[in-house]
Design an enzyme around this catalytic site. Sequence first.
Site, PDB file in Angstrom:
ATOM      1  N   CYS A  93       0.306   3.435   3.519  1.00 33.21           N
ATOM      2  CA  CYS A  93       0.896   2.843   4.638  1.00 33.21           C
ATOM      3  C   CYS A  93       2.128   3.370   5.615  1.00 33.21           C
ATOM      4  CB  CYS A  93       1.132   1.492   4.810  1.00 33.21           C
ATOM      5  SG  CYS A  93      -0.265   0.100   4.961  1.00 33.21           S
TER       6      CYS A  93
ATOM      7  N   SER B  73      -9.150   4.156  -5.296  1.00 36.89           N
ATOM      8  CA  SER B  73      -7.490   3.251  -6.134  1.00 36.89           C
ATOM      9  C   SER B  73      -6.884   2.593  -4.352  1.00 36.89           C
ATOM     10  CB  SER B  73      -6.765   3.588  -7.043  1.00 36.89           C
ATOM     11  OG  SER B  73      -6.175   4.844  -6.320  1.00 36.89           O
TER      12      SER B  73
ATOM     13  N   HIS C 218      -6.792   1.951   2.043  1.00 40.37           N
ATOM     14  CA  HIS C 218      -6.488   2.728   2.843  1.00 40.37           C
ATOM     15  C   HIS C 218      -7.084   4.275   3.697  1.00 40.37           C
ATOM     16  CE1 HIS C 218      -2.915   3.071   6.270  1.00 40.37           C
ATOM     17  NE2 HIS C 218      -3.165   4.227   5.796  1.00 40.37           N
TER      18      HIS C 218
ATOM     19  N   HIS D 213      -8.141   7.325   3.917  1.00 37.70           N
ATOM     20  CA  HIS D 213      -7.968   8.773   3.092  1.00 37.70           C
ATOM     21  C   HIS D 213      -8.228   9.764   2.391  1.00 37.70           C
ATOM     22  CE1 HIS D 213      -7.337   6.978  -0.783  1.00 37.70           C
ATOM     23  NE2 HIS D 213      -6.907   8.098  -1.041  1.00 37.70           N
TER      24      HIS D 213
ATOM     25  N   GLN E 258      -8.568  13.909   0.243  1.00 39.36           N
ATOM     26  CA  GLN E 258      -8.147  14.892  -0.768  1.00 39.36           C
ATOM     27  C   GLN E 258      -8.192  16.006   0.203  1.00 39.36           C
ATOM     28  OE1 GLN E 258      -6.891  13.475  -4.891  1.00 39.36           O
ATOM     29  NE2 GLN E 258      -7.940  11.957  -4.579  1.00 39.36           N
TER      30      GLN E 258
ATOM     31  N   HIS F 101      -4.126   0.036   7.625  1.00 36.64           N
ATOM     32  CA  HIS F 101      -4.849   0.462   6.636  1.00 36.64           C
ATOM     33  C   HIS F 101      -5.908  -0.241   6.888  1.00 36.64           C
ATOM     34  CE1 HIS F 101      -4.298  -0.835   2.184  1.00 36.64           C
ATOM     35  NE2 HIS F 101      -4.806  -2.320   2.230  1.00 36.64           N
TER      36      HIS F 101
ATOM     37  N   CYS G 212       0.634  -1.030   0.262  1.00 33.40           N
ATOM     38  CA  CYS G 212       0.145  -0.481   0.309  1.00 33.40           C
ATOM     39  C   CYS G 212       0.936   1.090  -0.039  1.00 33.40           C
ATOM     40  CB  CYS G 212      -0.942   0.095   1.152  1.00 33.40           C
ATOM     41  SG  CYS G 212      -1.750   1.471   2.014  1.00 33.40           S
TER      42      CYS G 212
ATOM     43  N   ASN H  89     -12.850  10.168  -1.618  1.00 27.48           N
ATOM     44  CA  ASN H  89     -13.744   9.474  -2.207  1.00 27.48           C
ATOM     45  C   ASN H  89     -13.534   7.680  -1.163  1.00 27.48           C
ATOM     46  OD1 ASN H  89     -14.646  10.752  -4.785  1.00 27.48           O
ATOM     47  ND2 ASN H  89     -12.242  10.531  -5.522  1.00 27.48           N
TER      48      ASN H  89
HETATM   49  O1  LIG Z   1      -7.406  11.174  -7.335  1.00 28.47           O
HETATM   50  P1  LIG Z   1      -7.346   9.557  -7.412  1.00 28.47           P
HETATM   51  O2  LIG Z   1      -8.171   9.435  -5.674  1.00 28.47           O
HETATM   52  O3  LIG Z   1      -6.756   8.357  -7.712  1.00 28.47           O
HETATM   53  O4  LIG Z   1      -8.041  10.197  -8.478  1.00 28.47           O
HETATM   54  C1  LIG Z   1      -9.772   9.341  -8.239  1.00 28.47           C
HETATM   55  O5  LIG Z   1     -10.195  11.020  -7.237  1.00 28.47           O
HETATM   56  C2  LIG Z   1      -9.991  11.957  -8.065  1.00 28.47           C
HETATM   57  C3  LIG Z   1     -10.948  13.166  -7.606  1.00 28.47           C
HETATM   58  O6  LIG Z   1     -11.912  12.820  -7.406  1.00 28.47           O
HETATM   59  C4  LIG Z   1     -11.112  11.932  -9.840  1.00 28.47           C
HETATM   60  O7  LIG Z   1     -10.562  12.556 -11.092  1.00 28.47           O
HETATM   61  C5  LIG Z   1     -10.335  10.924 -10.643  1.00 28.47           C
HETATM   62  O8  LIG Z   1     -11.291  10.250 -11.456  1.00 28.47           O
HETATM   63  C6  LIG Z   1     -10.763   8.826  -9.403  1.00 28.47           C
HETATM   64  O9  LIG Z   1      -9.706   8.237  -9.805  1.00 28.47           O
END
Ligand SMILES: O=P(O)(O)O[C@H]1O[C@H](CO)[C@@H](O)[C@H](O)[C@H]1O
Lengths: 375, 375
Positions: free
Chosen positions: B55, B164, B167, B169, B171, B116, B52, B156
């Site tokens: 981690c 993806s 873990h 998290h 943004q 994780h 990961c 997300n």
């Molecule tokens: O940045 P990450 O988590 O890899 O990517 C994810 O979040 C982003 C922000 O919402 C999006 O633009 C991507 O399409 C999504 O796959």
Amino acid sequence: EIQFDPTTHPHRRVNPLTGEHVLVSPHRTKRPWLGQTEPPQQANLPEYDPKCYLCPGNTRAGGQQNEKYEHTTVFENDYAAVLPPPGPSAPPAPHPLLTTEPVQGGCDVICFHPRHDLTLARLPVPDIERIIEEWSSIYRKRGGQDGIKYVQIFENKGAMMGCSNPHPHGQVWSLSAVPSLPATELDNLQKYSLSTPPSTAPRGPLGRSCLLCDYVTFEVSVAQAEGRVVLKNEHWVALVPWWAVWPFEIMLLPYKRHIPSIVHLTLEEKTAFAQILSQITIRYDNLFSCSFAYSMGIHQRPVPPTTDAVADDQDEENVAHLHLHFAPPLLRSASVRKFLVGFELMAEPQRDLTPEQAATRLRDLPDVHYLNAPK
Amino acid sequence: EIQFDPTTHPHRRVNPLTGEHVLVSPHRTKRPWLGQTEPPQQANLPEYDPKCYLCPGNTRAGGQQNEKYEHTTVFENDYAAVLPPPGPSAPPAPHPLLTTEPVQGGCDVICFHPRHDLTLARLPVPDIERIIEEWSSIYRKRGGQDGIKYVQIFENKGAMMGCSNPHPHGQVWSLSAVPSLPATELDNLQKYSLSTPPSTAPRGPLGRSCLLCDYVTFEVSVAQAEGRVVLKNEHWVALVPWWAVWPFEIMLLPYKRHIPSIVHLTLEEKTAFAQILSQITIRYDNLFSCSFAYSMGIHQRPVPPTTDAVADDQDEENVAHLHLHFAPPLLRSASVRKFLVGFELMAEPQRDLTPEQAATRLRDLPDVHYLNAPK
Ligand SMILES: O=P(O)(O)O[C@H]1O[C@H](CO)[C@@H](O)[C@H](O)[C@H]1O
Ligand SMILES: O=P(O)(O)O[C@H]1O[C@H](CO)[C@@H](O)[C@H](O)[C@H]1O
């Protein structure tokens, strides 16, 4: 100072039809993908599936039996999102911010072809012409019904676009209200026509300018080399719009004259429409050698003019310019899609490859369907 | 005449924050689902995954090594959607409809916890308080940087939301432009404050009315029995808004006073925030006994006030009212989601179950996480 390079520098573009922005981050195309991949598509579909509720002669969920149709067939959705009038009137709002607007209408399903295993990309052009005829007649019929304010024709294709049946079909939802997105587009077309002096491009009603005529004239005549145009024939052009959100989004529209709706098309324009629909969907399938998923929608004049309508170029309602949007989710391969989530849902759509890069990819594809290509 | 029944009759509701409509078709909940289902989630994650990239102590895609963090950690996204200033200035527009707006900024990733296998739903409240502190400090830091106009905090969660890595998290994308959606919301908050006479609800700056104070006061005090409120504590309320698009969408906001941003929260309000975040995410997981996917975003004052800002209630920028949106895709089970496609993409969002029905479902769930419940 550094020169601005659209394939390197993050930037925003505006969609003049909606007023919405898109954030373009071209350098992000280098990002590895470790997330969810899409399941492989069902291949080798049978020509007829006895369990399919859209195949000719079969019985649907609601118990009705399909016609043994030979070309197209239309029926009311068994689980329609709106119901026919009359409906009750609006209840009193418990608070000024909490209003309710009752909606009536009807939802139709249109089967594109009896063959379970074919899609637009694999149908002969005359069969696509029949679909266009069917769209026109539903638009006329539903749009002529009392209280209907908008006829939304669309197609969901592919399981990843929430389509529950691969049998080629589309839907038409006819409503007693103009839905948000077409309403916004019509509003912006109207504002543009009133505020922008006419150019040499074709014009809308009352000799006023048309946002889409102006835009598409520029793309076709001036900017073609720069490359957002994917395909073009005598009457129609398919392009990745300057403001595209989906990786391989396409806008398809007539560019030679201002055409408010599908019933305004000449026979020749309809044939050219069928041809370019075939060509776009073939390229889409060829992009990742798969049956390419998308949502498609037709935007046009809300309902057709009545026979006693004023002459076309005097009718302000004709401010609409017929166009189709294709919103396909795939980004890198048949199994890696773009997710419009997080930032996109909460702030603003974001894309990685530029519209110009997407158009180049699509333009350079073979025009013979990969399943029909000589080995 | 028939009485209007929101659980039977299709209708539209308006989101006053965006001006967008949603079409509510409650009778459609009876529809069988034959379409794509979501793959089962990865269960039994390890506490530490050597592969990961989030981690503690592990190496990321870009080659940097993570701290051996014990609570939270923050680093710049290795594939940031925007890049730091300076950037080139805007190129000339080839046509008035084709404008380019360069964007600068920074993208941060914040790991919520070293473990994780945990998510907000399974973290102790003090650990969530640490995440809130981290959000506040990024908001202060990024929002104080030259040229930054908006700091968008989001999460997300779940593979079906394009995340993806399981873990835990989130943004933070900080931009030199206010993104479309928060810009529209701020605009509508501003318009409302100027056009609506103040009620007995808390008020925004200059003693003017606040759309969200008015709305939430109504929901909490008048309409609670009707049932859009899911959870409430001393300072915060979680509700399924009147205009919710996603099946189990939640808006989370403080209701006792007008609070422009996360840095305006008192210690007590922060603790209550952590508590309700824990409670919401526990109920979400309990709904379908799975790690519930969603996108979450924080909307607030674009950037924090500078220290020499005018007194809070004189500062027009404080028209913003801190709130969080949760957009979860699941509809019927851990594997059947709502698709916002076709009609939704081309015309207008549509939902099946009513916001009141969704709130009732969420409200009636146990408040102990299903994995921790006594057997
Ligand atoms: O940045 P990450 O988590 O890899 O990517 C994810 O979040 C982003 C922000 O919402 C999006 O633009 C991507 O399409 C999504 O796959
Ligand atoms: O009517 P269908 O094809 O069963 O359903 C699909 O299309 C509808 C219209 O775009 C959407 O509301 C549904 O979420 C989607 O699953």
